[in-house]
Design an enzyme around this catalytic site. Structure first.
Site, short mmCIF file in Angstrom:
data_model
loop_
_atom_site.label_atom_id
_atom_site.label_comp_id
_atom_site.label_asym_id
_atom_site.label_seq_id
_atom_site.Cartn_x
_atom_site.Cartn_y
_atom_site.Cartn_z
N ASP A 145 -19.49 -8.13 38.61
CA ASP A 145 -19.51 -6.78 39.22
C ASP A 145 -18.41 -5.86 38.70
O ASP A 145 -18.64 -4.66 38.54
CB ASP A 145 -19.52 -6.86 40.76
CG ASP A 145 -18.38 -7.69 41.30
OD1 ASP A 145 -17.60 -8.24 40.50
OD2 ASP A 145 -18.25 -7.78 42.54
N ASP A 198 -19.96 -17.25 39.92
CA ASP A 198 -19.93 -17.03 41.37
C ASP A 198 -21.30 -16.74 41.99
O ASP A 198 -21.47 -16.89 43.20
CB ASP A 198 -18.99 -15.86 41.71
CG ASP A 198 -17.58 -16.08 41.20
OD1 ASP A 198 -17.22 -17.26 41.00
OD2 ASP A 198 -16.84 -15.10 41.03
N GLY A 218 -14.47 -12.95 34.10
CA GLY A 218 -14.40 -14.40 33.94
C GLY A 218 -15.54 -14.88 33.06
O GLY A 218 -16.67 -14.44 33.23
N ARG A 231 -9.89 -8.85 31.39
CA ARG A 231 -10.05 -7.92 32.52
C ARG A 231 -9.11 -6.76 32.21
O ARG A 231 -7.91 -6.97 32.11
CB ARG A 231 -9.68 -8.61 33.83
CG ARG A 231 -10.66 -9.71 34.24
CD ARG A 231 -10.38 -10.22 35.63
NE ARG A 231 -11.40 -11.15 36.09
CZ ARG A 231 -11.29 -12.48 36.12
NH1 ARG A 231 -10.17 -13.04 35.73
NH2 ARG A 231 -12.27 -13.23 36.57
O1 F6P Z 1 -15.26 -14.77 38.92
C1 F6P Z 1 -15.14 -16.03 38.32
C2 F6P Z 1 -13.91 -16.74 38.83
O2 F6P Z 1 -13.84 -18.00 38.21
C3 F6P Z 1 -13.80 -16.87 40.34
O3 F6P Z 1 -14.59 -17.91 40.85
C4 F6P Z 1 -12.32 -17.09 40.51
O4 F6P Z 1 -11.88 -16.68 41.79
C5 F6P Z 1 -11.72 -16.22 39.44
O5 F6P Z 1 -12.74 -16.01 38.46
C6 F6P Z 1 -10.52 -16.82 38.76
O6 F6P Z 1 -10.02 -15.90 37.86
P1 F6P Z 1 -8.90 -16.23 36.77
O7 F6P Z 1 -9.56 -16.98 35.67
O8 F6P Z 1 -8.41 -14.91 36.36
O9 F6P Z 1 -7.88 -17.08 37.45
#
Ligand code: F6P
Length: 322
Positions: free
Chosen positions: A106, A130, A14, A75
């Site tokens: 992480d 986070d 993210g 990702r």
């Molecule tokens: O890890 C960052 C974050 O924004 C989290 O707070 C949240 O759960 C997740 O990524 C959301 O991911 P995506 O952008 O793939 O929906």
């Protein structure tokens, strides 16, 4: 290990405000030391696809104040496989790259560690809104995200007061309650629900009713997404008290926006230190901050340690929201 001459960097997972400040610092510190620098686009996927771009001083001009990441992010499931990792290593070798700086959370550090375990030097820079990474008081992007939430809560409070309503505000954080706790304390929330603590809906309702009896006309309940959705919390309140609430899910606005000065400075310090560590021949290490000191920890230690929320802040939140 031979002296590092050519480094690459990527952003992964993210995005977090301040990533660009870190990218700029890595590139400029490395060029200052006479190193060659390549940017990898789209995180670990870019390593597999060989999406490398030579970085010059001007490549990182005009980005320190921008949210998101100029290197883009992703990702990658493929990188989790042995085959994906070997393809990445082949591409790094073909491009004569000696070491890699990984800016992310992480999941990204698992990727960095996998490369280091196979003998390729990596350094991690913790960047995620986070703040769920051990070995650093704060991660890059957390401060900006908390400020974004607080700004939103201030606005919600205006309309909550005008209509004498209770609002449930759902914030991000994945399995961590850091954003909810920090923004809840800063925004004066009446209850803060975080995954690190058992949720007690009766207590939430008791606090609401106690407040209303005292003449309080509005309330804000802050809930971390790792606990429940805002809709679930609203349902639990309605079931127990009959009270109607309004729900705001802040979502991805928490990830965007201009980074705060704090995140830009942190990005600059982390980025420069990452390059210094590579020049010293270090690998498999993450930079972090403790108080005002830049510190380092091995990626293995970081990945095997859970970061807890300070109990002092949790207790304080309970007292202040009485
Ligand atoms: O890890 C960052 C974050 O924004 C989290 O707070 C949240 O759960 C997740 O990524 C959301 O991911 P995506 O952008 O793939 O929906």
């Amino acid at each position: 290990m031979d002296k590092v001459k050519h480094i690459a960097l990527l952003t992964s997972g993210g995005d977090a405000p301040g990533m660009n400040a870190a990218v700029r610092a890595v590139v400029r510190r490395a060029l200052y030391e006479g190193l060659e620098v390549s940017g990898v686009y789209h995180g670990f996927r870019g390593l597999i696809e060989g999406s490398f771009q030579k970085m010059e001083l001007h490549s990182v001009a005009d980005i320190v104040h921008r949210g998101g990441t100029v290197l883009r992010t992703a990702r990658s499931e493929e990188f989790k496989t042995e085959e994906g990792q070997n393809m990445a290593l082949e591409n790094l070798k073909k491009a004569n790259i000696d070491a890699l700086v990984v800016i992310g959370g992480d999941g990204s550090f698992n990727g960095a560690k996998a490369l280091t375990d196979k003998g390729f030097p990596t350094i991690g820079i913790p960047a995620t809104i986070d703040n769920d990474i051990a070995g650093t008081d704060v991660t890059l992007g957390f401060d900006t995200a908390v400020n974004t939430v607080v700004e939103a809560v201030d606005k919600i409070r205006d309309t909550a007061t005008a209509h004498e309503r209770t609002f449930v505000v759902e914030v991000m954080g994945r399995d961590s309650g850091y954003i909810a706790m920090a923004a809840g304390v800063a925004g004066g929330a009446e209850s803060i629900l975080i995954p690190e603590q058992e949720v007690n809906y009766d207590d939430v309702c008791m606090r609401l009713e106690r407040g209303y009896k005292r003449g309080k006309v509005h309330s804000i309940i802050m809930v971390a997404e790792g606990v429940a959705s805002g809709y679930e919390v609203a349902y639990q309140i309605k079931k127990r008290t009959g009270m109607d609430t309004r729900i705001t899910v802040l979502g991805h606005i928490q990830r965007g926006g201009t980074p705060t000065a704090k995140d830009r400075i942190l990005g600059a310090r982390f980025g420069a230190k990452a390059v210094d560590l590579l020049l010293q021949g270090q690998k498999g290490v993450m930079v972090g901050i403790k108080g005002d000191e830049i510190v380092t920890h091995s990626l293995s230690e970081v990945l095997s340690t859970k970061k807890d929320i300070k109990k002092e802040l949790v207790d304080l939140a309970n007292i202040l929201s009485i």
